[in-house]
Design a protein around this motif. Structure first.
Motif, mmCIF file in Angstrom:
data_model
loop_
_atom_site.group_PDB
_atom_site.id
_atom_site.type_symbol
_atom_site.label_atom_id
_atom_site.label_comp_id
_atom_site.label_asym_id
_atom_site.label_seq_id
_atom_site.Cartn_x
_atom_site.Cartn_y
_atom_site.Cartn_z
ATOM 1 N N LEU A 125 0.814 -1.229 0.000
ATOM 2 C CA LEU A 125 0.000 0.000 0.000
ATOM 3 C C LEU A 125 0.847 1.279 0.000
ATOM 4 C CD1 LEU A 125 -2.974 -0.856 2.420
ATOM 5 C CD2 LEU A 125 -2.995 -0.792 -0.063
ATOM 6 N N ASN A 138 -10.290 -9.217 -3.436
ATOM 7 C CA ASN A 138 -8.879 -8.858 -3.488
ATOM 8 C C ASN A 138 -8.069 -10.107 -3.914
ATOM 9 O OD1 ASN A 138 -6.340 -7.573 -2.956
ATOM 10 N ND2 ASN A 138 -7.380 -6.258 -1.490
ATOM 11 N N THR A 139 -6.768 -9.993 -3.838
ATOM 12 C CA THR A 139 -5.907 -11.094 -4.288
ATOM 13 C C THR A 139 -5.973 -12.300 -3.344
ATOM 14 O OG1 THR A 139 -4.133 -9.963 -3.109
ATOM 15 C CG2 THR A 139 -4.226 -9.654 -5.487
HETATM 16 C C1 SIN Z 1 -0.690 -3.664 -2.035
HETATM 17 O O1 SIN Z 1 -0.509 -2.434 -2.115
HETATM 18 O O2 SIN Z 1 0.064 -4.375 -1.360
HETATM 19 C C2 SIN Z 1 -1.839 -4.323 -2.746
HETATM 20 C C3 SIN Z 1 -3.135 -3.695 -2.409
HETATM 21 C C4 SIN Z 1 -4.208 -4.658 -2.027
HETATM 22 O O3 SIN Z 1 -4.071 -5.861 -2.249
HETATM 23 O O4 SIN Z 1 -5.218 -4.217 -1.503
#
Ligand code: SIN
Length: 283
Positions: free
Chosen positions: A72, A192-193
């Motif tokens: 983030l 999300n992932t």
């Molecule tokens: C990240 O910035 O690490 C990814 C953002 C997310 O998966 O919400």
């Protein structure tokens, strides 16, 4: 029956959006894509305090997917808010701009949501409760249903613009989706992932500092499709689908599974014009 082209009171031109974290702050893709072809664009998640993000490596390609551990990285809400107050460049985009937020507490989410609602160029908010790259091991805010309830209830009381809540596929997203719906969310984003990991076998070391990372791209599509189907069965509010969409056919599969909107994520890195092409083809 076709789902309405609306989230809350907000109308959309079509069902094709971009996913947060893969589309910068909007400026980065504007040379590659006519935003008026899209239902909306979702910007990179902003946090209460500035974040440097995780040390490199931050991404790793796998044969059919992408691991990321960005953490983030962003300038923090005060800076982004002040900049947008001075220059609301988002207003020039002929599409719905969805602004993504992540906090460390209920108060963070509500405060940021209240501020960014003032920005005219922002049509809708995304509450990202599911970044797996902030805490070692991938713990996310939505692992606690009470967090989901409080954040959504308080945001619904405070903001005038519609909002979606983005969940992790590693948590109980069906339960969380129901909680979000009855607490006042206008949509949910699934998802999300996925939690992934990479290890250097020769050196017996983890590739990423946090050990785990977020996994996305075509490899996750079948799992994402099943998750979207399950969430769409559980709620009546619109489901925004995200998970390895790389063609109009993929997008159609998510709509058939029950999504009202689809978002293009990882594949933006392969073809920055893809979302526009998919929107055209789907029509
Ligand atoms: C990240 O910035 O690490 C990814 C953002 C997310 O998966 O919400």
């Amino acid at each position: 029956m076709k789902a309405p082209l609306k989230i809350g009171s907000l109308s959309f031109r079509n069902r094709v959006l971009t996913a947060s974290g893969t589309f910068g702050m909007g400026k980065e893709f504007s040379d590659f894509l006519d935003y008026s072809q899209l239902g909306g664009i979702t910007l990179k998640t902003i946090t209460k305090n500035p974040r440097q993000g995780n040390p490199p490596p931050r991404i790793l390609e796998t044969p059919y997917g992408l691991l990321n551990s960005i953490g983030l990285e962003n300038e923090g809400f005060q800076k982004v808010y002040q900049d947008l107050k001075k220059n609301d460049y988002l207003r020039q985009y002929d599409t719905n701009v969805i602004f993504s937020l992540a906090g460390d507490s209920v108060e963070d989410y509500v405060e940021m949501a209240r501020f960014f609602c003032e920005i005219e160029g922002i049509a809708m908010l995304e509450l990202n409760l599911s970044c797996p790259n902030v805490h070692e091991g991938g713990a996310t805010f939505d692992s606690n249903p009470e967090n989901v309830k409080r954040i959504v209830e308080e945001t619904a009381k405070t903001v005038s613009k519609p909002f979606t809540v983005k969940f992790s596929p590693s948590q109980d997203f069906v339960k969380n989706s129901r909680i979000a719906e009855y607490s006042g969310a206008h949509a949910i984003t699934i998802s999300n992932t996925f939690l992934g990991m990479a290890i250097h076998a020769k050196t017996k070391t983890f590739v990423f500092k946090n050990k785990t990372a977020g996994y996305s791209g075509p490899a996750v599509k079948p799992m994402a499709l099943a998750n979207v189907y399950r969430a769409a069965q559980a709620v009546k509010i619109p489901v925004i689908a995200s998970g390895g969409i790389s063609s109009a056919e993929d997008a159609s599969e998510f709509l058939i599974a029950g999504a009202s909107f689809i978002s293009i994520g990882t594949l933006n890195f392969v073809d920055p014009g893809l979302a526009g092409k998919i929107a055209k083809e789907i029509e």
